[in-house]
Write a protein that holds these residues in place. Structure first.
Motif, PDB file in Angstrom:
ATOM      1  N   LEU A 173       0.829  -1.200   0.000  1.00  0.00           N
ATOM      2  CA  LEU A 173       0.000   0.000   0.000  1.00  0.00           C
ATOM      3  C   LEU A 173       0.866   1.252   0.000  1.00  0.00           C
ATOM      4  CD1 LEU A 173      -2.947   1.153   0.373  1.00  0.00           C
ATOM      5  CD2 LEU A 173      -2.381   1.296   2.803  1.00  0.00           C
ATOM      6  N   ASP A 174       0.461   2.241  -0.776  1.00  0.00           N
ATOM      7  CA  ASP A 174       1.068   3.569  -0.744  1.00  0.00           C
ATOM      8  C   ASP A 174       0.006   4.540  -0.235  1.00  0.00           C
ATOM      9  OD1 ASP A 174       2.203   6.040  -1.113  1.00  0.00           O
ATOM     10  OD2 ASP A 174       2.823   5.696  -3.197  1.00  0.00           O
ATOM     11  N   ARG A 175       0.008   4.807   1.067  1.00  0.00           N
ATOM     12  CA  ARG A 175      -0.997   5.693   1.655  1.00  0.00           C
ATOM     13  C   ARG A 175      -0.839   7.122   1.160  1.00  0.00           C
ATOM     14  NH1 ARG A 175      -4.341   4.265   5.815  1.00  0.00           N
ATOM     15  NH2 ARG A 175      -4.658   6.495   6.154  1.00  0.00           N
ATOM     16  N   ALA A 176       0.395   7.518   0.823  1.00  0.00           N
ATOM     17  CA  ALA A 176       0.641   8.899   0.410  1.00  0.00           C
ATOM     18  C   ALA A 176      -0.121   9.248  -0.863  1.00  0.00           C
ATOM     19  CB  ALA A 176       2.131   9.144   0.221  1.00  0.00           C
ATOM     20  N   THR A 177      -0.254   8.292  -1.769  1.00  0.00           N
ATOM     21  CA  THR A 177      -0.952   8.537  -3.028  1.00  0.00           C
ATOM     22  C   THR A 177      -2.253   7.740  -3.126  1.00  0.00           C
ATOM     23  OG1 THR A 177       0.297   6.794  -4.163  1.00  0.00           O
ATOM     24  CG2 THR A 177       1.209   9.020  -4.217  1.00  0.00           C
ATOM     25  N   LYS A 178      -2.656   7.105  -2.030  1.00  0.00           N
ATOM     26  CA  LYS A 178      -3.900   6.323  -1.999  1.00  0.00           C
ATOM     27  C   LYS A 178      -3.965   5.350  -3.166  1.00  0.00           C
ATOM     28  CE  LYS A 178      -6.492   9.848   0.529  1.00  0.00           C
ATOM     29  NZ  LYS A 178      -5.294  10.653   0.854  1.00  0.00           N
ATOM     30  N   SER A 179      -2.931   4.515  -3.232  1.00  0.00           N
ATOM     31  CA  SER A 179      -2.838   3.547  -4.317  1.00  0.00           C
ATOM     32  C   SER A 179      -2.222   2.254  -3.801  1.00  0.00           C
ATOM     33  CB  SER A 179      -1.998   4.108  -5.468  1.00  0.00           C
ATOM     34  OG  SER A 179      -0.669   4.371  -5.046  1.00  0.00           O
ATOM     35  N   LEU A 180      -2.375   1.220  -4.585  1.00  0.00           N
ATOM     36  CA  LEU A 180      -1.749  -0.069  -4.301  1.00  0.00           C
ATOM     37  C   LEU A 180      -0.770  -0.373  -5.425  1.00  0.00           C
ATOM     38  CD1 LEU A 180      -3.357  -3.264  -2.922  1.00  0.00           C
ATOM     39  CD2 LEU A 180      -2.083  -3.411  -5.083  1.00  0.00           C
ATOM     40  N   VAL A 181       0.419  -0.850  -5.063  1.00  0.00           N
ATOM     41  CA  VAL A 181       1.418  -1.194  -6.069  1.00  0.00           C
ATOM     42  C   VAL A 181       1.673  -2.698  -6.033  1.00  0.00           C
ATOM     43  CG1 VAL A 181       2.516   1.068  -6.030  1.00  0.00           C
ATOM     44  CG2 VAL A 181       3.356  -0.715  -4.494  1.00  0.00           C
ATOM     45  N   VAL A 197       3.407  -2.030 -11.164  1.00  0.00           N
ATOM     46  CA  VAL A 197       2.266  -1.241 -11.621  1.00  0.00           C
ATOM     47  C   VAL A 197       1.537  -0.658 -10.418  1.00  0.00           C
ATOM     48  CG1 VAL A 197       0.152  -1.245 -13.009  1.00  0.00           C
ATOM     49  CG2 VAL A 197       2.037  -2.790 -13.607  1.00  0.00           C
ATOM     50  N   ARG A 198       1.069   0.577 -10.570  1.00  0.00           N
ATOM     51  CA  ARG A 198       0.334   1.276  -9.511  1.00  0.00           C
ATOM     52  C   ARG A 198      -1.145   1.417  -9.922  1.00  0.00           C
ATOM     53  NH1 ARG A 198       2.122   4.710  -5.738  1.00  0.00           N
ATOM     54  NH2 ARG A 198       4.152   4.910  -6.778  1.00  0.00           N
ATOM     55  N   PHE A 199      -2.034   1.072  -8.987  1.00  0.00           N
ATOM     56  CA  PHE A 199      -3.465   1.200  -9.226  1.00  0.00           C
ATOM     57  C   PHE A 199      -4.076   2.096  -8.151  1.00  0.00           C
ATOM     58  CE2 PHE A 199      -2.368  -2.894 -11.138  1.00  0.00           C
ATOM     59  CZ  PHE A 199      -2.975  -2.787 -12.395  1.00  0.00           C
ATOM     60  N   PRO A 200      -4.774   3.165  -8.532  1.00  0.00           N
ATOM     61  CA  PRO A 200      -5.376   4.069  -7.550  1.00  0.00           C
ATOM     62  C   PRO A 200      -6.682   3.507  -7.000  1.00  0.00           C
ATOM     63  CG  PRO A 200      -5.862   4.829  -9.758  1.00  0.00           C
ATOM     64  CD  PRO A 200      -4.953   3.646  -9.918  1.00  0.00           C
ATOM     65  N   PHE A 201      -6.932   3.769  -5.717  1.00  0.00           N
ATOM     66  CA  PHE A 201      -8.218   3.427  -5.127  1.00  0.00           C
ATOM     67  C   PHE A 201      -9.268   4.446  -5.571  1.00  0.00           C
ATOM     68  CE2 PHE A 201      -5.313   1.207  -2.292  1.00  0.00           C
ATOM     69  CZ  PHE A 201      -5.975  -0.006  -2.104  1.00  0.00           C
ATOM     70  N   SER A 213     -12.009   6.370  -0.687  1.00  0.00           N
ATOM     71  CA  SER A 213     -12.425   4.998  -0.416  1.00  0.00           C
ATOM     72  C   SER A 213     -11.218   4.111  -0.195  1.00  0.00           C
ATOM     73  CB  SER A 213     -13.258   4.461  -1.586  1.00  0.00           C
ATOM     74  OG  SER A 213     -13.619   3.108  -1.379  1.00  0.00           O
ATOM     75  N   THR A 214     -11.413   3.024   0.532  1.00  0.00           N
ATOM     76  CA  THR A 214     -10.385   1.999   0.674  1.00  0.00           C
ATOM     77  C   THR A 214     -10.662   0.825  -0.259  1.00  0.00           C
ATOM     78  OG1 THR A 214     -11.582   0.959   2.512  1.00  0.00           O
ATOM     79  CG2 THR A 214      -9.925   2.644   3.066  1.00  0.00           C
ATOM     80  N   ALA A 215     -11.588   1.021  -1.185  1.00  0.00           N
ATOM     81  CA  ALA A 215     -11.925   0.017  -2.187  1.00  0.00           C
ATOM     82  C   ALA A 215     -11.592   0.549  -3.575  1.00  0.00           C
ATOM     83  CB  ALA A 215     -13.420  -0.327  -2.115  1.00  0.00           C
ATOM     84  N   PHE A 216     -11.442  -0.369  -4.516  1.00  0.00           N
ATOM     85  CA  PHE A 216     -11.274   0.012  -5.916  1.00  0.00           C
ATOM     86  C   PHE A 216     -12.640   0.222  -6.554  1.00  0.00           C
ATOM     87  CE2 PHE A 216      -7.327  -2.364  -5.117  1.00  0.00           C
ATOM     88  CZ  PHE A 216      -6.393  -1.444  -5.583  1.00  0.00           C
ATOM     89  N   ALA A 217     -12.691   1.075  -7.547  1.00  0.00           N
ATOM     90  CA  ALA A 217     -13.902   1.220  -8.344  1.00  0.00           C
ATOM     91  C   ALA A 217     -14.164  -0.085  -9.091  1.00  0.00           C
ATOM     92  CB  ALA A 217     -13.734   2.378  -9.316  1.00  0.00           C
ATOM     93  N   ALA A 218     -15.359  -0.209  -9.660  1.00  0.00           N
ATOM     94  CA  ALA A 218     -15.689  -1.419 -10.414  1.00  0.00           C
ATOM     95  C   ALA A 218     -14.673  -1.662 -11.523  1.00  0.00           C
ATOM     96  CB  ALA A 218     -17.103  -1.320 -10.981  1.00  0.00           C
ATOM     97  N   ASN A 219     -14.187  -0.582 -12.116  1.00  0.00           N
ATOM     98  CA  ASN A 219     -13.150  -0.677 -13.148  1.00  0.00           C
ATOM     99  C   ASN A 219     -12.098   0.396 -12.885  1.00  0.00           C
ATOM    100  OD1 ASN A 219     -14.337  -2.721 -15.179  1.00  0.00           O
ATOM    101  ND2 ASN A 219     -16.026  -1.277 -14.853  1.00  0.00           N
TER     102      ASN A 219
END
Length: 398
Positions: free
Chosen positions: A266-274, A295-299, A303-309
């Motif tokens: 988790l990267d809390r600073a950018t609210k993303s998961l790598v 690869v980095r994916f933003p939440f 939210s602490t969840a990912f969007a549907a896409n």
């Protein structure tokens, strides 16, 4: 994770000497190159098991994290020898049974600082915790993966030096006869964000769990029994607690090679998961022989969840191999290679450097702190040498 080479005596002596000297010099290293991020996407479903999970909760009841930790039944211990790298600020080992177990291997690491940030000293449900994911083999010689679990470890002077194991399970059955079964993923990486626990599923993406839904099971039965035995009796290999999957995050790509989800952070600073891949330069049978990617994916916003896409916001091709762990925080990246026992650091503004690192190193988690230096947490999987440790990140940041 995939390499169990032992540190040589000469290497250990050198590492200890560097530790005693108080610093380890960094060396320059080649850097990553940028890939088109839009070729990597995620699709998320957080409700796949809602109906069966509701029935399981109604039947078994749940235990909050503080209750699980009140009933912690294993003691962590101080490592017999210092972790042989520079800048270690704290460390522990699991008890002797877990430390020497050749059928269970620790892999991913995350903490309650990932889950909630620095508020209330980074406590979740009153506890400051280190969470480690494990996979189980069929036997010491048979590497077939048979189940996955987590370990919740108290890292707080307020509580005893205890930990508790929680089995990861997949809901099955129906609302009238709810059941669960073992999850057999490698669990090479894990990230805790809010109430959700994300566990890497190598070929698919991630499985999602909810720490508010830990189920109470019957600790009886024989070690091989799993799931529903009667309307009110559920066994789980003698585990008292199981954590059922709530959803799935599936990885998609238009690239020639699909992503290999070896580790996540988790990267809390950018609210993303790598995420990063474990690959080989050549000669591997079970893993790709090509350059790895991160690869980095933003939440989803707020939210602490990912969007549907979700479309990736950053993608890198890496020049290093056998990467068992990766982490990022605010534009900086760290990668642990079990191939050459190095920790690679990279930032676009400053380039890359490498540092001596531990043998059989695994995942990495960034630990934010408001009043003290930030840390990097990591661990070793080698049988008999399972150190879980933190280092000051400033010493490994170029």
């Amino acid at each position: 994770m995939r390499s169990h080479r032992r540190t040589t005596i000469a290497g250990a002596v050198l590492a200890i000497g560097l530790l005693l000297a108080g610093s380890v010099p960094a060396t320059a290293a080649a850097g990553p190159t940028t890939l088109p991020a839009n070729q990597f996407t995620l699709s998320a479903d957080y409700h796949r098991f809602d109906a069966v999970n509701s029935a399981l909760v109604s039947t078994l009841g749940t235990a909050p994290v503080h209750t699980v930790m009140d009933n912690a039944n294993h003691s962590r211990k101080k490592p017999p020898q210092p972790v042989p790298i520079s800048g270690v600020t704290g460390s522990f080992q699991f008890d002797d049974t877990d430390n020497k177990d050749c059928t269970n291997y620790p892999q991913g690491i995350t903490t309650s600082r990932d889950a909630v940030g620095t508020a209330d000293n980074g406590t979740y449900d009153g506890h400051q915790l280190v969470l480690v994911s494990w996979y189980t083999r069929a036997s010491c010689t048979d590497k077939t993966q048979t189940r996955s679990r987590t370990t919740l470890v108290d890292w707080d002077a307020t509580y005893p030096d205890k930990y508790r194991k929680v089995l990861l399970v997949e809901p099955t059955g129906s609302t009238s006869t709810p059941d669960f079964r073992d999850i057999t993923v490698h669990a090479g990486g894990v990230a805790w964000y809010g109430n959700y626990l994300y566990v890497a599923d190598t070929g698919r993406g991630m499985r999602v769990f909810d720490l508010r839904k830990i189920l109470k099971t019957d600790p009886g039965g024989n070690p091989g029994q799993i799931g529903r035995q009667s309307a009110t009796t559920y066994y789980a290999h003698n585990y008292a607690y199981v954590l059922p999957q709530v959803g799935i995050v599936t990885s998609n790509t238009t690239a020639e090679d699909k992503l290999v989800w070896s580790s996540i952070s988790l990267d809390r600073a950018t609210k993303s998961l790598v995420m990063n891949e474990y690959t080989c330069k050549s000669g591997c049978r079970d893993y790709p022989n090509r350059a790895p990617r991160a690869v980095r994916f933003p939440f989803a916003p707020s939210s602490t969840a990912f969007a549907a896409n979700t479309t990736a916001s950053q993608a890198l091709q890496l020049p290093w191999y056998k990467l068992n762990g990766g982490a990022s925080h605010n534009g900086r990246w760290w990668f642990n290679s079990s191939g050459d026992h190095k920790l690679y650091y990279w930032a676009a503004a400053t380039g890359s450097k490498s540092y001596p690192w531990v043998s059989s190193g695994e995942s990495i988690s960034y630990w934010e702190d408001e009043t003290k230096p930030d840390l990097l947490w990591s661990l070793q999987e080698g049988v008999g040498n399972r150190n879980v440790f933190a280092v000051g990140q400033a010493g490994y940041s170029g």
